[in-house]
Design a protein around this motif. Structure first.
Motif, short mmCIF file in Angstrom:
data_model
loop_
_atom_site.label_atom_id
_atom_site.label_comp_id
_atom_site.label_asym_id
_atom_site.label_seq_id
_atom_site.Cartn_x
_atom_site.Cartn_y
_atom_site.Cartn_z
N PRO A 146 -13.38 -25.50 50.15
CA PRO A 146 -12.76 -25.60 48.82
C PRO A 146 -13.80 -25.46 47.72
N VAL A 147 -13.37 -24.94 46.59
CA VAL A 147 -14.27 -24.75 45.44
C VAL A 147 -13.78 -25.62 44.28
N PRO A 148 -14.65 -25.90 43.30
CA PRO A 148 -14.21 -26.65 42.12
C PRO A 148 -13.05 -25.96 41.43
N GLU A 149 -12.19 -26.75 40.84
CA GLU A 149 -11.00 -26.21 40.17
C GLU A 149 -11.40 -25.17 39.13
N GLY A 150 -10.72 -24.06 39.18
CA GLY A 150 -10.97 -23.00 38.21
C GLY A 150 -11.90 -21.91 38.69
N GLU A 151 -12.67 -22.18 39.75
CA GLU A 151 -13.58 -21.15 40.28
C GLU A 151 -12.85 -20.26 41.28
N PRO A 152 -13.29 -19.00 41.44
CA PRO A 152 -12.62 -18.10 42.39
C PRO A 152 -12.63 -18.67 43.80
N VAL A 153 -11.47 -18.63 44.45
CA VAL A 153 -11.35 -19.24 45.77
C VAL A 153 -12.29 -18.58 46.78
N MET A 154 -12.58 -17.27 46.58
CA MET A 154 -13.42 -16.55 47.54
C MET A 154 -14.90 -16.90 47.37
N SER A 155 -15.24 -17.70 46.39
CA SER A 155 -16.63 -18.14 46.26
C SER A 155 -16.93 -19.33 47.17
N GLY A 156 -15.91 -19.79 47.93
CA GLY A 156 -16.13 -20.87 48.88
C GLY A 156 -16.91 -20.40 50.09
N ARG A 157 -17.67 -21.32 50.67
CA ARG A 157 -18.51 -20.98 51.82
C ARG A 157 -17.65 -20.62 53.03
N LEU A 158 -18.04 -19.57 53.72
CA LEU A 158 -17.36 -19.14 54.94
C LEU A 158 -17.83 -20.04 56.09
N THR A 159 -16.91 -20.80 56.66
CA THR A 159 -17.29 -21.82 57.63
C THR A 159 -16.65 -21.57 58.99
N LEU A 160 -17.48 -21.56 60.00
CA LEU A 160 -17.03 -21.41 61.37
C LEU A 160 -16.96 -22.79 62.01
N ASN A 161 -15.87 -23.07 62.70
CA ASN A 161 -15.71 -24.37 63.37
C ASN A 161 -16.97 -24.68 64.19
N PRO A 162 -17.57 -25.86 63.99
CA PRO A 162 -18.79 -26.21 64.75
C PRO A 162 -18.60 -26.11 66.27
N GLU A 163 -17.39 -26.34 66.74
CA GLU A 163 -17.15 -26.22 68.19
C GLU A 163 -17.21 -24.77 68.63
N VAL A 164 -16.75 -23.86 67.77
CA VAL A 164 -16.86 -22.43 68.09
C VAL A 164 -18.33 -22.02 68.07
N VAL A 165 -19.10 -22.56 67.12
CA VAL A 165 -20.54 -22.28 67.09
C VAL A 165 -21.19 -22.73 68.40
N GLU A 166 -20.81 -23.91 68.89
CA GLU A 166 -21.35 -24.39 70.17
C GLU A 166 -20.96 -23.47 71.31
N GLN A 167 -19.71 -23.03 71.31
CA GLN A 167 -19.26 -22.12 72.37
C GLN A 167 -20.02 -20.81 72.33
N LEU A 168 -20.27 -20.31 71.13
CA LEU A 168 -20.98 -19.03 70.98
C LEU A 168 -22.45 -19.15 71.35
N THR A 169 -23.07 -20.29 71.06
CA THR A 169 -24.51 -20.42 71.26
C THR A 169 -24.88 -21.12 72.57
N LEU A 170 -24.09 -22.10 72.97
CA LEU A 170 -24.42 -22.88 74.18
C LEU A 170 -23.47 -22.64 75.34
N GLY A 171 -22.32 -22.05 75.04
CA GLY A 171 -21.35 -21.79 76.10
C GLY A 171 -20.50 -22.98 76.47
N THR A 172 -20.60 -24.07 75.73
CA THR A 172 -19.82 -25.26 76.01
C THR A 172 -19.62 -26.03 74.72
#
Length: 440
Positions: A146-172
């Motif tokens: 989420p971004v502060p009210e009034g700012e473009p919604v697409m300026s929010g950080r692109l976030t990957l689920n930490p569990e998906v990051v673990e699956q991609l990097t550690l396999g579990t």
């Protein structure tokens, strides 16, 4: 195991794609069409994602953009430096700095630049993929902060689920740790169903829950009931403390191979307006699509009756209850609520339970069985003790009996020459009654 070659291939593909996008932007070269990517079928997350989801180019690129800083902190900085060697502002690319991370973290604007450039139609398509209606968000795979009210919604950080990051990097995926973001702890037991002494009607209702765990997928998908039956299963266990509610939830998990998490309600409930809903949201988001069993112990604290609105506190308390109703009803796993008294819960909750199961105080015969099951063989016991009489005279829960036996066993180990007789046993029972606040 994760194949590092697949990650290298994916990063190289992304590097090439971004580099060509920058060449188009800075040098006005022709538009670049990314080449199809080929990965080794190693049963890890990324190849499975391609095989099972058949993502569009945009859907494949977005997770890679979010993953890149986790693998190479300077991934974006190095690419941009080739085109801006002296530095300088580059707002078109988006991106932001983190609190600890010193490289560039991608935003929705970064995704739009890489995938769509100046093509407005494609930019809107990226925004649609990052909306709450896409399966990325619904399955909690990828989202925009989420971004502060009034700012473009697409300026929010692109976030990957930490569990998906673990699956991609550690396999579990590691078990979540107890924290403010996940106020729950895994519970396990070495006991078996034979250690649980309950009335036949209660046991039958518990078996119905087990049947749902084992056969729900077949019912919904193979039998076509998905469009008629709401996801998930909700059960209420009610009865006095120590009658087996927690053990039953734990045994259900053990029998069906599912992790059971006991929710610490004291960490969820907040005096600050809106915080309770946030805590619950984080909990349910974490548990979504996990096949976990969520066990809310002493649920009265949060799931109690709604009140007439007399002040702002009542208003927000009712909002918390309404929010909880919605999250429980939409959760696709098994939720068990435990309460000492059924009447303590709002009727709006009761109507949403598939099972409402009573855990009564054990009767004399059941108490005798509990005594016999709990006493260790090594404990020296006076033959004069009439266990049927003890079971008949003293109304105790299974937990109370276990506490007494535990105390007697330790006393016996401390003084092995002494035998457990009626006097010592009744002293131990009296000690338990006093602890429970009962009058003998």
């Amino acid at each position: 195991m994760v194949n590092p070659d697949n990650l290298n291939t994916a990063l190289q593909w992304l590097n090439t794609t971004i580099t060509h996008c920058l060449e188009v932007y800075f040098s006005n070269t022709e538009e670049y069409e990314p080449e199809p990517i080929s990965l080794f079928p190693d049963n890890s997350w990324l190849p499975n994602f391609l095989e099972q989801r058949h993502p569009s180019l945009e859907e494949f690129t977005l997770p890679l953009l979010a993953l890149a800083p986790h693998l190479q902190p300077d991934f974006f900085s190095k690419i941009i430096a080739k085109f801006l060697p002296d530095g300088g502002d580059f707002p078109e690319f988006g991106g932001l700095r983190g609190t600890n991370h010193r490289g560039i973290l991608p935003t929705g604007e970064t995704a739009q630049f890489v995938i769509a450039g100046d093509d407005l139609e494609k930019r809107l398509e990226v925004q649609r993929i990052l909306s709450n209606d896409h399966w990325f968000a619904r399955e909690h795979i990828l989202w925009l902060e989420p971004v502060p009210e009034g700012e473009p919604v697409m300026s929010g950080r692109l976030t990957l689920n930490p569990e998906v990051v673990e699956q991609l990097t550690l396999g579990t995926t590691s078990k979540p740790r107890f924290s403010m973001d996940f106020p729950a702890e895994p519970i396990e037991t070495d006991m078996e169903w034979s250690d649980l002494v309950l009335p036949a009607t209660t046991l039958q209702q518990i078996r119905e829950i087990e049947h749902w765990i084992l056969h729900n997928d077949t019912l919904l998908h193979d039998w076509g009931m998905k469009k008629r039956v709401k996801p998930g299963y909700r059960a209420l266990f009610y009865g006095p403390p120590g009658t087996g509610k927690t053990l039953t939830a734990t045994l259900l998990g053990k029998e069906t191979g599912k992790q059971v998490f006991r929710i610490d309600l004291s960490r969820i409930i907040s005096k600050y307006i809106g915080e309770t809903e946030k805590n619950l949201s984080r909990l349910f988001d974490k548990a979504e699509n996990k096949n976990w069993i969520l066990f809310f112990d002493e649920a009265d604290a949060l799931f109690g009756k709604r009140t007439d609105i007399r002040d702002a506190h009542d208003k927000y308390a009712n909002q918390e209850t309404a929010y909880l109703l919605q999250r429980i009803e939409s959760h696709n796993g098994l939720i068990i609520l435990a309460s000492n008294k059924r009447g303590n819960l709002d009727e709006a909750f009761s109507r949403r339970f598939q099972s409402i199961i009573n855990f009564p105080m054990p009767k004399a015969d059941d108490r005798h069985t509990l005594w016999m099951n709990t006493l260790p063989e090594q404990l020296k016991i006076d033959e004069q003790i009439d266990w049927h009489s003890i079971a008949s005279r003293y109304e105790l829960s299974g937990a109370g009996i276990l506490n007494i036996v535990h105390y007697c066993a330790l006393e016996s180990l401390a003084a092995p020459e002494r035998t457990l007789d009626n006097t010592r046993l009744e002293q131990a029972i009296l000690r338990e009654f006093i602890k429970e606040g009962k009058v003998v």
